[in-house]
Design a protein around this motif. Structure first.
Motif, PDB file in Angstrom:
ATOM      1  N   LEU A 120     -40.296  -9.126  15.288  1.00  0.00           N
ATOM      2  CA  LEU A 120     -41.685  -9.030  14.861  1.00  0.00           C
ATOM      3  C   LEU A 120     -42.296  -7.665  15.177  1.00  0.00           C
ATOM      4  CD1 LEU A 120     -42.996 -12.551  15.872  1.00  0.00           C
ATOM      5  CD2 LEU A 120     -42.678 -11.696  13.570  1.00  0.00           C
ATOM      6  N   GLU A 121     -41.773  -6.970  16.181  1.00  0.00           N
ATOM      7  CA  GLU A 121     -42.343  -5.683  16.566  1.00  0.00           C
ATOM      8  C   GLU A 121     -41.639  -4.544  15.831  1.00  0.00           C
ATOM      9  OE1 GLU A 121     -45.053  -5.614  18.288  1.00  0.00           O
ATOM     10  OE2 GLU A 121     -44.934  -7.798  18.434  1.00  0.00           O
ATOM     11  N   PRO A 122     -42.346  -3.435  15.610  1.00  0.00           N
ATOM     12  CA  PRO A 122     -41.718  -2.290  14.932  1.00  0.00           C
ATOM     13  C   PRO A 122     -40.508  -1.767  15.697  1.00  0.00           C
ATOM     14  CG  PRO A 122     -44.108  -2.028  15.028  1.00  0.00           C
ATOM     15  CD  PRO A 122     -43.765  -3.208  15.890  1.00  0.00           C
ATOM     16  N   ALA A 123     -39.588  -1.162  14.972  1.00  0.00           N
ATOM     17  CA  ALA A 123     -38.405  -0.572  15.589  1.00  0.00           C
ATOM     18  C   ALA A 123     -38.803   0.653  16.412  1.00  0.00           C
ATOM     19  CB  ALA A 123     -37.403  -0.184  14.514  1.00  0.00           C
ATOM     20  N   ASP A 124     -37.905   1.064  17.283  1.00  0.00           N
ATOM     21  CA  ASP A 124     -38.090   2.267  18.088  1.00  0.00           C
ATOM     22  C   ASP A 124     -37.411   3.425  17.378  1.00  0.00           C
ATOM     23  OD1 ASP A 124     -38.037   4.315  19.999  1.00  0.00           O
ATOM     24  OD2 ASP A 124     -37.831   2.911  21.661  1.00  0.00           O
ATOM     25  N   LEU A 125     -38.131   4.517  17.169  1.00  0.00           N
ATOM     26  CA  LEU A 125     -37.577   5.666  16.457  1.00  0.00           C
ATOM     27  C   LEU A 125     -36.330   6.206  17.153  1.00  0.00           C
ATOM     28  CD1 LEU A 125     -38.092   7.443  13.971  1.00  0.00           C
ATOM     29  CD2 LEU A 125     -39.486   8.933  15.421  1.00  0.00           C
ATOM     30  N   GLN A 176     -48.625  -7.945   0.233  1.00  0.00           N
ATOM     31  CA  GLN A 176     -48.103  -9.245   0.669  1.00  0.00           C
ATOM     32  C   GLN A 176     -48.691  -9.651   2.020  1.00  0.00           C
ATOM     33  OE1 GLN A 176     -46.003 -11.355  -1.037  1.00  0.00           O
ATOM     34  NE2 GLN A 176     -46.339  -9.959  -2.754  1.00  0.00           N
ATOM     35  N   TYR A 177     -48.798  -8.693   2.940  1.00  0.00           N
ATOM     36  CA  TYR A 177     -49.399  -9.003   4.239  1.00  0.00           C
ATOM     37  C   TYR A 177     -50.869  -9.402   4.074  1.00  0.00           C
ATOM     38  CZ  TYR A 177     -45.518  -7.495   7.240  1.00  0.00           C
ATOM     39  OH  TYR A 177     -44.326  -7.405   7.891  1.00  0.00           O
ATOM     40  N   ALA A 178     -51.577  -8.708   3.192  1.00  0.00           N
ATOM     41  CA  ALA A 178     -52.991  -9.025   2.970  1.00  0.00           C
ATOM     42  C   ALA A 178     -53.142 -10.433   2.404  1.00  0.00           C
ATOM     43  CB  ALA A 178     -53.613  -7.994   2.030  1.00  0.00           C
ATOM     44  N   VAL A 183     -49.574  -5.438  11.494  1.00  0.00           N
ATOM     45  CA  VAL A 183     -49.797  -5.804  12.897  1.00  0.00           C
ATOM     46  C   VAL A 183     -50.722  -7.013  12.991  1.00  0.00           C
ATOM     47  CG1 VAL A 183     -50.703  -5.028  15.109  1.00  0.00           C
ATOM     48  CG2 VAL A 183     -49.373  -3.454  13.674  1.00  0.00           C
ATOM     49  N   ALA A 184     -51.829  -6.975  12.268  1.00  0.00           N
ATOM     50  CA  ALA A 184     -52.775  -8.096  12.306  1.00  0.00           C
ATOM     51  C   ALA A 184     -52.145  -9.356  11.725  1.00  0.00           C
ATOM     52  CB  ALA A 184     -54.043  -7.738  11.533  1.00  0.00           C
ATOM     53  N   PHE A 239     -49.691 -14.769  12.524  1.00  0.00           N
ATOM     54  CA  PHE A 239     -48.555 -15.683  12.432  1.00  0.00           C
ATOM     55  C   PHE A 239     -48.158 -16.192  13.815  1.00  0.00           C
ATOM     56  CE2 PHE A 239     -43.950 -16.235  12.886  1.00  0.00           C
ATOM     57  CZ  PHE A 239     -43.792 -17.366  12.093  1.00  0.00           C
ATOM     58  N   GLN A 240     -48.058 -15.299  14.774  1.00  0.00           N
ATOM     59  CA  GLN A 240     -47.652 -15.704  16.125  1.00  0.00           C
ATOM     60  C   GLN A 240     -48.623 -16.718  16.715  1.00  0.00           C
ATOM     61  OE1 GLN A 240     -47.433 -11.613  17.529  1.00  0.00           O
ATOM     62  NE2 GLN A 240     -45.259 -11.848  17.964  1.00  0.00           N
TER      63      GLN A 240
END
Length: 276
Positions: free
Chosen positions: A90-95, A186-188, A245-246, A251-252
């Motif tokens: 669910l969290e963004p990847a690390d660069l 899609q998120y909106a 993020v929102a 969802f969580q």
């Protein structure tokens, strides 16, 4: 529930993935029709969807005193992969974790495999950076490897663990490789549908199990598409108004409130118990 109707087969997949896997992976057709009726899907539509899922190798008929269907052995790794993508990523990847790169070349005589590769890599979250060259956050490397082996496509592909060295502004360049506006749309849509549900549940308190089930199955069915459309790129590469993020937080929050009472409802309807 979403304003756009969700396919009965997608809702059934959610019921198996969220509940029935932990209850033995089987359900009678009568109990499934009862549960799906609570989601406004009638018996003929359930039977038609089951037929399609059986043809796709997702379900197998099995009689346990009553006629029913269980998940096929081949479906389990697909659902396990889905769990990792839907819940663990669910969290963004690390660069700093780098990239997974897939390079493939498919003979014209086997172009159906080329189409399948493009479709599956897109579904995993890969972006197309050049003909036959696809890129995704490095954490997707293992899932890509497992998918290619499972589908018999590995002989056409070279997989690399890669780092970006030069020469462009990567944050600007990735917007050419992924369709950010489509993902945000899609998120909106998800947030517009379920933010009012969250507000109502917060005002009314914990829902009863049947109501939780009626909310949770469409919620998860609509949500589980999104982690596949969204590659989970590092935050540094995303637009400043990125609305994922929102949506993830929403969802969580709903997942935490609705899962357990929904599972309780499925147990009550089916009489099934956890197998773990």
């Amino acid at each position: 529930m979403s304003d756009s109707p969700l396919r009965p087969s997608s809702l059934i997949n959610t019921v198996y993935g969220a509940f029935l896997r932990r209850l033995g992976g089987w359900i009678s057709i009568a109990d499934l029709i009862t549960l799906m009726g609570e989601l406004d899907v009638d018996g003929p539509a359930v039977r038609s969807a089951i037929s399609r899922l059986k043809k796709r190798g997702v379900l197998e008929p099995e009689r346990r005193g009553a006629t029913g269907y269980r998940l096929s052995p081949a479906a389990h790794p697909v659902f396990d992969e889905g769990d990792r993508r839907i819940f663990a990523s669910l969290e963004p990847a690390d660069l700093a974790d780098g990239w997974a790169m897939a390079v493939f070349s498919v003979p014209e005589s086997e172009r159906s495999h080329r189409y399948q590769l493009r479709t599956r890599l897109t579904w995993l979250g890969f972006g197309n950076i050049a003909p036959g060259v696809w890129l995704a956050p490095g954490r997707l490397l293992d899932d890509a490897r497992a998918m290619l082996v499972r589908l018999g496509l590995s002989e056409y592909v070279h997989l690399f663990a890669a780092d970006y060295a030069a020469f462009s502004d990567l944050a600007q360049t990735v917007s050419d490789w992924w369709d950010f506006p489509a993902i945000q749309t899609q998120y909106a849509a998800f947030t517009d549908t379920y933010a009012p549900v969250a507000e109502r549940l917060a005002a009314e308190g914990e829902p009863d199990p049947a109501e939780a089930f009626r909310h949770y199955v469409p919620l998860l069915t609509q949500w589980r598409r999104l982690p596949y459309l969204d590659p989970g790129l590092p935050t540094e590469l995303l637009p400043p108004d990125w609305n994922a993020v929102a949506a993830r937080q929403l969802f969580q929050r709903l997942h935490a409130v609705l899962l357990d009472p929904s599972l309780h409802h499925v147990r009550t309807v089916t009489g099934l118990e956890d197998t773990a």
